[in-house]
Design a protein around this motif. Sequence first.
Motif, PDB file in Angstrom:
ATOM      1  N   THR A 229       0.844  -1.180   0.000  1.00  0.00           N
ATOM      2  CA  THR A 229       0.000   0.000   0.000  1.00  0.00           C
ATOM      3  C   THR A 229       0.881   1.233   0.000  1.00  0.00           C
ATOM      4  O   THR A 229       2.020   1.201   0.477  1.00  0.00           O
ATOM      5  CB  THR A 229      -0.928   0.017   1.239  1.00  0.00           C
ATOM      6  OG1 THR A 229      -1.729   1.208   1.208  1.00  0.00           O
ATOM      7  CG2 THR A 229      -0.132  -0.008   2.528  1.00  0.00           C
ATOM      8  N   TYR A 230       0.350   2.316  -0.552  1.00  0.00           N
ATOM      9  CA  TYR A 230       1.081   3.577  -0.612  1.00  0.00           C
ATOM     10  C   TYR A 230       0.284   4.665   0.093  1.00  0.00           C
ATOM     11  O   TYR A 230       0.340   5.833  -0.276  1.00  0.00           O
ATOM     12  CB  TYR A 230       1.368   3.954  -2.058  1.00  0.00           C
ATOM     13  CG  TYR A 230       2.235   2.932  -2.763  1.00  0.00           C
ATOM     14  CD1 TYR A 230       3.621   3.003  -2.703  1.00  0.00           C
ATOM     15  CD2 TYR A 230       1.660   1.876  -3.449  1.00  0.00           C
ATOM     16  CE1 TYR A 230       4.416   2.055  -3.324  1.00  0.00           C
ATOM     17  CE2 TYR A 230       2.442   0.907  -4.077  1.00  0.00           C
ATOM     18  CZ  TYR A 230       3.821   1.011  -4.003  1.00  0.00           C
ATOM     19  OH  TYR A 230       4.603   0.056  -4.602  1.00  0.00           O
ATOM     20  N   ALA A 231      -0.449   4.265   1.129  1.00  0.00           N
ATOM     21  CA  ALA A 231      -1.326   5.203   1.829  1.00  0.00           C
ATOM     22  C   ALA A 231      -0.548   6.308   2.527  1.00  0.00           C
ATOM     23  O   ALA A 231      -1.063   7.401   2.734  1.00  0.00           O
ATOM     24  CB  ALA A 231      -2.181   4.454   2.854  1.00  0.00           C
ATOM     25  N   GLU A 232       0.706   6.053   2.885  1.00  0.00           N
ATOM     26  CA  GLU A 232       1.488   7.057   3.612  1.00  0.00           C
ATOM     27  C   GLU A 232       2.428   7.841   2.718  1.00  0.00           C
ATOM     28  O   GLU A 232       3.228   8.637   3.198  1.00  0.00           O
ATOM     29  CB  GLU A 232       2.279   6.374   4.733  1.00  0.00           C
ATOM     30  CG  GLU A 232       1.410   5.666   5.768  1.00  0.00           C
ATOM     31  CD  GLU A 232       0.498   6.614   6.520  1.00  0.00           C
ATOM     32  OE1 GLU A 232       0.836   7.811   6.613  1.00  0.00           O
ATOM     33  OE2 GLU A 232      -0.550   6.168   7.013  1.00  0.00           O
ATOM     34  N   GLY A 233       2.402   7.591   1.413  1.00  0.00           N
ATOM     35  CA  GLY A 233       3.285   8.335   0.532  1.00  0.00           C
ATOM     36  C   GLY A 233       3.837   7.485  -0.589  1.00  0.00           C
ATOM     37  O   GLY A 233       3.213   6.520  -1.033  1.00  0.00           O
ATOM     38  N   ASN A 234       5.054   7.797  -1.033  1.00  0.00           N
ATOM     39  CA  ASN A 234       5.636   7.155  -2.198  1.00  0.00           C
ATOM     40  C   ASN A 234       6.248   5.789  -1.894  1.00  0.00           C
ATOM     41  O   ASN A 234       6.361   4.940  -2.779  1.00  0.00           O
ATOM     42  CB  ASN A 234       6.716   8.072  -2.795  1.00  0.00           C
ATOM     43  CG  ASN A 234       7.140   7.652  -4.184  1.00  0.00           C
ATOM     44  OD1 ASN A 234       6.313   7.299  -5.021  1.00  0.00           O
ATOM     45  ND2 ASN A 234       8.438   7.694  -4.437  1.00  0.00           N
ATOM     46  N   GLN A 235       6.643   5.567  -0.652  1.00  0.00           N
ATOM     47  CA  GLN A 235       7.275   4.315  -0.276  1.00  0.00           C
ATOM     48  C   GLN A 235       6.234   3.233  -0.001  1.00  0.00           C
ATOM     49  O   GLN A 235       5.206   3.488   0.609  1.00  0.00           O
ATOM     50  CB  GLN A 235       8.152   4.513   0.972  1.00  0.00           C
ATOM     51  CG  GLN A 235       9.285   5.509   0.773  1.00  0.00           C
ATOM     52  CD  GLN A 235      10.242   5.090  -0.330  1.00  0.00           C
ATOM     53  OE1 GLN A 235      10.595   3.930  -0.452  1.00  0.00           O
ATOM     54  NE2 GLN A 235      10.674   6.061  -1.133  1.00  0.00           N
ATOM     55  N   ALA A 236       6.540   2.027  -0.449  1.00  0.00           N
ATOM     56  CA  ALA A 236       5.612   0.909  -0.274  1.00  0.00           C
ATOM     57  C   ALA A 236       5.625   0.424   1.176  1.00  0.00           C
ATOM     58  O   ALA A 236       6.678   0.353   1.806  1.00  0.00           O
ATOM     59  CB  ALA A 236       5.989  -0.237  -1.202  1.00  0.00           C
ATOM     60  N   GLN A 237       4.446   0.101   1.668  1.00  0.00           N
ATOM     61  CA  GLN A 237       4.288  -0.499   2.987  1.00  0.00           C
ATOM     62  C   GLN A 237       3.626  -1.859   2.804  1.00  0.00           C
ATOM     63  O   GLN A 237       2.586  -1.961   2.170  1.00  0.00           O
ATOM     64  CB  GLN A 237       3.431   0.390   3.895  1.00  0.00           C
ATOM     65  CG  GLN A 237       3.964   1.802   4.095  1.00  0.00           C
ATOM     66  CD  GLN A 237       5.263   1.839   4.872  1.00  0.00           C
ATOM     67  OE1 GLN A 237       5.449   1.043   5.797  1.00  0.00           O
ATOM     68  NE2 GLN A 237       6.159   2.748   4.509  1.00  0.00           N
TER      69      GLN A 237
END
Length: 374
Positions: A229-237
């Motif tokens: 997911t990219y809910a927090e920005g450009n980096q993948a979680q």
Amino acid sequence: MPTEIKKKYAYKYVKAITIGHRPDGRPIRKYIRENSRAVFDQKVRYYQTLGARGVQIASKAVTVEQWAWQWYQAYKAPKVGASQRINYETNLKRHILPVIGFMALSAVRPYHLQQLINDARREDGIPLAQGTVRQIIYTLRQLFEQAEINGLIEVTPCRRIENTATSKSSRRALTRDEEALVRRVAARHWAGPWVLLMLDCGLRRGETVPIGKSDLTRDGLLRITSSATYAEGNQAQRKGTKTAAGERLVPVPPELLAQLDRSGRYFFHGQNGKMLTLTHLRRMWSSFHRACDREAGAKLYRNKIIEHAFDPAITPHYLRHTYCTNLRRQGIDLKTAQYLMGHASITTTANIYNHVDEEDIASLQRAVANRANA
């Protein structure tokens, strides 16, 4: 607390009150200037009361942009999830504020908002789908209704705003010609293996990011246990699959298996070996889509496509939809297809299985003709 400054600008009483903050954190200030102490004190109490209520807006001449961020920070950001915050911020930054952000909040009329909805487009100029426009209207209604509740406008201008989008969110399969073209391009394009992982294994885009050699079984099956997911920005979680049913084993065609990069932790990764960023994913698809467009015969001017030959609305999700359609064409039963797709509800799979297109009828007609001539 802001300090009171007397006898400045030819006013007896002046006070600067912070009424909010811009997206970059800079304060938005309201200056109260009066010669009458009674009026001055009354205005100060009024604005301080608004601040205590979490509104912190000082003037009926405040712009839509000023109020929008105040509304978002006070009413939305604290209580919605990360993905919803992205949706609200996208609606504001991309579709609402560029059109009416400069306007005084009290000057907005229903026809301004209706025109905004009528003209809503994607970045590539394609009209938005009904579902996306519905979200924009929902954001507008909440924004202006809270402005009315807080006394910033007399009445919300959002009543009777119509969703004029004509296209629904498309989740179709590629046509046979489109699929053949995609496979030709995938055979030579650097993003080809990534595309084929969605087309031939039915993975969601997010599921292609954390997948790697450790997810391959001895039998050559691919174990899907997580997504990105990219809910927090450009980096993948990394997160779990979309639903519990998303955890599954899927077969991988041998020719695709041979193309997957097993040198690192992930099949697809950045130069640092980490999971692909959102920017990486977008560039991969943009480059691949452009290659398909050129393969199909798109017209270019100074290396820019000016007339598409490959449907510009096609997204990676079309590949997954095509995978499901191909399962039906291969005679795979509905329950097995549900498992391979990772659908929580068999109804979702059935909706794709029930979609019979003109090419399917043409294939049936050819089969009947062949049997008749046998």
